[in-house]
Design a protein around this motif. Structure first.
Motif, PDB file in Angstrom:
ATOM      1  N   UNK A   1      -2.965  22.549 -22.513  1.00  0.00           N
ATOM      2  CA  UNK A   1      -3.491  22.626 -21.147  1.00  0.00           C
ATOM      3  C   UNK A   1      -2.330  22.598 -20.168  1.00  0.00           C
ATOM      4  N   UNK A   2      -2.166  23.684 -19.442  1.00  0.00           N
ATOM      5  CA  UNK A   2      -1.022  23.835 -18.551  1.00  0.00           C
ATOM      6  C   UNK A   2      -1.012  22.865 -17.389  1.00  0.00           C
ATOM      7  N   UNK A   3       0.138  22.764 -16.783  1.00  0.00           N
ATOM      8  CA  UNK A   3       0.279  21.893 -15.620  1.00  0.00           C
ATOM      9  C   UNK A   3      -0.338  22.512 -14.371  1.00  0.00           C
ATOM     10  N   UNK A   4      -0.536  23.840 -14.390  1.00  0.00           N
ATOM     11  CA  UNK A   4      -1.119  24.548 -13.257  1.00  0.00           C
ATOM     12  C   UNK A   4      -2.465  25.139 -13.651  1.00  0.00           C
ATOM     13  N   UNK A   5      -3.303  25.377 -12.633  1.00  0.00           N
ATOM     14  CA  UNK A   5      -4.610  25.989 -12.857  1.00  0.00           C
ATOM     15  C   UNK A   5      -4.460  27.427 -13.324  1.00  0.00           C
ATOM     16  N   UNK A   6      -5.425  27.883 -14.116  1.00  0.00           N
ATOM     17  CA  UNK A   6      -5.425  29.255 -14.581  1.00  0.00           C
ATOM     18  C   UNK A   6      -6.552  29.484 -15.567  1.00  0.00           C
ATOM     19  N   UNK A   7      -6.634  30.673 -16.149  1.00  0.00           N
ATOM     20  CA  UNK A   7      -7.711  30.990 -17.094  1.00  0.00           C
ATOM     21  C   UNK A   7      -7.580  30.218 -18.400  1.00  0.00           C
ATOM     22  N   UNK A   8      -8.656  30.231 -19.162  1.00  0.00           N
ATOM     23  CA  UNK A   8      -8.673  29.668 -20.507  1.00  0.00           C
ATOM     24  C   UNK A   8      -8.711  30.831 -21.501  1.00  0.00           C
ATOM     25  N   UNK A   9      -7.696  30.926 -22.342  1.00  0.00           N
ATOM     26  CA  UNK A   9      -7.589  31.984 -23.335  1.00  0.00           C
ATOM     27  C   UNK A   9      -7.629  31.366 -24.726  1.00  0.00           C
ATOM     28  N   UNK A  10      -8.558  31.842 -25.579  1.00  0.00           N
ATOM     29  CA  UNK A  10      -8.522  31.389 -26.967  1.00  0.00           C
ATOM     30  C   UNK A  10      -7.893  32.447 -27.863  1.00  0.00           C
ATOM     31  N   UNK A  11      -7.208  31.976 -28.907  1.00  0.00           N
ATOM     32  CA  UNK A  11      -6.679  32.827 -29.961  1.00  0.00           C
ATOM     33  C   UNK A  11      -7.183  32.262 -31.285  1.00  0.00           C
ATOM     34  N   UNK A  12      -7.891  33.076 -32.055  1.00  0.00           N
ATOM     35  CA  UNK A  12      -8.520  32.607 -33.291  1.00  0.00           C
ATOM     36  C   UNK A  12      -7.990  33.369 -34.487  1.00  0.00           C
ATOM     37  N   UNK A  13      -7.915  32.678 -35.619  1.00  0.00           N
ATOM     38  CA  UNK A  13      -7.394  33.271 -36.854  1.00  0.00           C
ATOM     39  C   UNK A  13      -8.265  32.871 -38.030  1.00  0.00           C
ATOM     40  N   UNK A  14      -8.202  33.683 -39.084  1.00  0.00           N
ATOM     41  CA  UNK A  14      -8.855  33.402 -40.371  1.00  0.00           C
ATOM     42  C   UNK A  14     -10.357  33.207 -40.244  1.00  0.00           C
ATOM     43  N   UNK A  15     -11.004  34.025 -39.420  1.00  0.00           N
ATOM     44  CA  UNK A  15     -12.462  34.115 -39.494  1.00  0.00           C
ATOM     45  C   UNK A  15     -12.841  34.641 -40.876  1.00  0.00           C
ATOM     46  N   UNK A  16     -11.992  35.493 -41.425  1.00  0.00           N
ATOM     47  CA  UNK A  16     -12.026  35.831 -42.851  1.00  0.00           C
ATOM     48  C   UNK A  16     -10.911  35.040 -43.526  1.00  0.00           C
ATOM     49  N   UNK A  17     -11.259  34.294 -44.556  1.00  0.00           N
ATOM     50  CA  UNK A  17     -10.358  33.261 -45.060  1.00  0.00           C
ATOM     51  C   UNK A  17      -9.074  33.733 -45.703  1.00  0.00           C
ATOM     52  N   UNK A  18      -8.994  35.007 -46.101  1.00  0.00           N
ATOM     53  CA  UNK A  18      -7.781  35.499 -46.754  1.00  0.00           C
ATOM     54  C   UNK A  18      -6.874  36.285 -45.820  1.00  0.00           C
ATOM     55  N   UNK A  19      -7.201  36.315 -44.530  1.00  0.00           N
ATOM     56  CA  UNK A  19      -6.428  37.098 -43.565  1.00  0.00           C
ATOM     57  C   UNK A  19      -5.409  36.183 -42.880  1.00  0.00           C
ATOM     58  N   UNK A  20      -4.191  36.218 -43.380  1.00  0.00           N
ATOM     59  CA  UNK A  20      -3.219  35.171 -43.074  1.00  0.00           C
ATOM     60  C   UNK A  20      -2.239  35.496 -41.958  1.00  0.00           C
ATOM     61  N   UNK A  21      -2.032  36.748 -41.629  1.00  0.00           N
ATOM     62  CA  UNK A  21      -1.080  37.062 -40.559  1.00  0.00           C
ATOM     63  C   UNK A  21      -1.415  36.315 -39.275  1.00  0.00           C
ATOM     64  N   UNK A  22      -2.709  36.279 -38.941  1.00  0.00           N
ATOM     65  CA  UNK A  22      -3.117  35.592 -37.714  1.00  0.00           C
ATOM     66  C   UNK A  22      -2.882  34.097 -37.757  1.00  0.00           C
ATOM     67  N   UNK A  23      -2.973  33.510 -38.942  1.00  0.00           N
ATOM     68  CA  UNK A  23      -2.707  32.076 -39.079  1.00  0.00           C
ATOM     69  C   UNK A  23      -1.274  31.760 -38.664  1.00  0.00           C
ATOM     70  N   UNK A  24      -0.344  32.608 -39.078  1.00  0.00           N
ATOM     71  CA  UNK A  24       1.055  32.400 -38.700  1.00  0.00           C
ATOM     72  C   UNK A  24       1.276  32.677 -37.216  1.00  0.00           C
ATOM     73  N   UNK A  25       0.568  33.651 -36.669  1.00  0.00           N
ATOM     74  CA  UNK A  25       0.673  33.913 -35.230  1.00  0.00           C
ATOM     75  C   UNK A  25       0.260  32.681 -34.433  1.00  0.00           C
ATOM     76  N   UNK A  26      -0.885  32.097 -34.780  1.00  0.00           N
ATOM     77  CA  UNK A  26      -1.374  30.915 -34.053  1.00  0.00           C
ATOM     78  C   UNK A  26      -0.428  29.736 -34.255  1.00  0.00           C
ATOM     79  N   UNK A  27       0.081  29.574 -35.469  1.00  0.00           N
ATOM     80  CA  UNK A  27       1.074  28.525 -35.739  1.00  0.00           C
ATOM     81  C   UNK A  27       2.270  28.652 -34.805  1.00  0.00           C
ATOM     82  N   UNK A  28       2.767  29.880 -34.645  1.00  0.00           N
ATOM     83  CA  UNK A  28       3.940  30.097 -33.795  1.00  0.00           C
ATOM     84  C   UNK A  28       3.605  29.946 -32.313  1.00  0.00           C
TER      85      UNK A  28
END
Length: 335
Positions: free
Chosen positions: A42-69
């Motif tokens: 949660x930022x120090x300034x006001x702004x939009x809320x953006x979600x980033x989701x990964x592994x809605x399919x359990x074997x799709x791992x590239x997104x997991x590393x993206x969210x980790x980073x």
């Protein structure tokens, strides 16, 4: 726009803070909680809320590393607004390292917005959707191709129907955008967009692996989106070419024979109508059959498991005009 504090099913996150937590979305066979890992920056300034989701399919791992980073790269002092990171949405499938929910083979990404009293997939989808996604203003859902295939880096979204979806897709900066409405019914993307939270899907690479080139491109795309939304003072992605394709401009090219597949193209390649995509050989090495492109296009997806039977999809082809084809070829030559 977000309030200064961000409240969702996982609690309240005060401005200028980070919360690493888990959210219970179901139960195991022995009654323990099934929990998905979530980070809220949660930022120090006001702004939009953006979600980033990964592994809605359990074997799709590239997104997991993206969210980790992402959670390692951006802190509250960097942001105007809130970044909500769902590290692994489909935890049961992730633990089993398979695409769908174990045992019942249910596709979580065809179960949104979900139901409180229904199948396991619908219950998990409902917990994620109502508990997290409905509290966000925008979303980016990260995927890869299914097992045995690969896909080029691209975005999917209802860009023709929703201006804000088109804004996200443009800001993300992928060269290829597959447009559509009604596709992937009850997906996380379509359910959230229908409710008024614009979401794009990012498709990149293969299941069961981390592919650094795609991970870095996705991180750059997310930074570009946050910059466009006024959440972050970063770099916008500049595309060298761009195609927005609807359903009439794309097809899966299929083999008419069974056998061993020898590919002649790669993802991202441009082919002309009549060009050979692959050769299918019989096991006795006495017969071979060419699978050819029905039109000029860019290879968006490709078979990786090198065997086929009649009707098997071998190449996802997206139509491009001659000028775009030449631009892509020049780009490939200079890279």
């Amino acid at each position: 726009m977000s309030t200064h504090s961000f409240t969702y099913a996982g609690g309240t996150v005060e401005p200028g803070t980070v919360q690493h937590t888990t959210l219970a979305v179901s139960e195991t066979f022995v009654g323990g909680d099934v929990e998905i890992p979530i980070t809220v920056v949660n930022g120090e300034e006001l702004g939009p809320v953006l979600f980033c989701s990964a592994a809605v399919h359990g074997d799709e791992l590239n997104g997991v590393k993206v969210v980790h980073d992402l959670v390692d790269r951006y802190g509250p002092a960097d942001l105007a607004g809130t970044l909500v990171c769902l590290h692994v949405v489909n935890v049961p499938a992730y633990l089993a390292q398979q695409r769908y929910l174990p045992l019942y083979d249910q596709d979580l990404n065809r179960s949104f917005p979900g139901k409180e009293r229904s199948t396991p997939a619908h219950r998990i989808a409902n917990a994620v959707y109502s508990g997290v996604l409905t509290h966000c203003d925008y979303g980016i859902d990260l995927h890869t191709s299914t097992r045995g295939r690969t896909t080029t880096f691209h975005v999917r979204g209802q860009v023709a129907q929703h201006d804000e979806v088109a804004r996200l897709a443009d800001a993300f900066g992928a060269n290829l955008v597959l447009a559509g409405v009604g596709e992937e019914e009850n997906s996380l993307r379509t359910a959230s967009t229908a409710r008024g939270t614009p979401v794009i899907t990012v498709e990149m690479g293969e299941a069961h692996r981390f592919q650094e080139r795609y991970i870095e491109r996705a991180l750059a795309g997310i930074e570009s989106v946050m910059t466009d939304l006024g959440m972050y003072d970063g770099e916008r992605v500049e595309r060298e070419w761009g195609v927005v394709a609807d359903a009439s401009q794309k097809t899966w090219v299929r083999s008419d024979e069974g056998g061993l597949v020898e590919l002649h193209v790669g993802v991202g390649d441009v082919v002309d109508g009549g060009d050979s995509i692959c050769t299918v050989h019989d096991h006795f090495a006495t017969e071979e059959h060419e699978v050819t492109a029905p039109f000029r296009g860019v290879v968006a997806g490709l078979l990786q498991n090198p065997i086929a039977q009649p009707g098997h999809p071998v190449c996802h082809l997206v139509s491009v005009d001659e000028e775009t084809a030449e631009t892509i070829r020049r780009t490939d030559e200079s890279s």
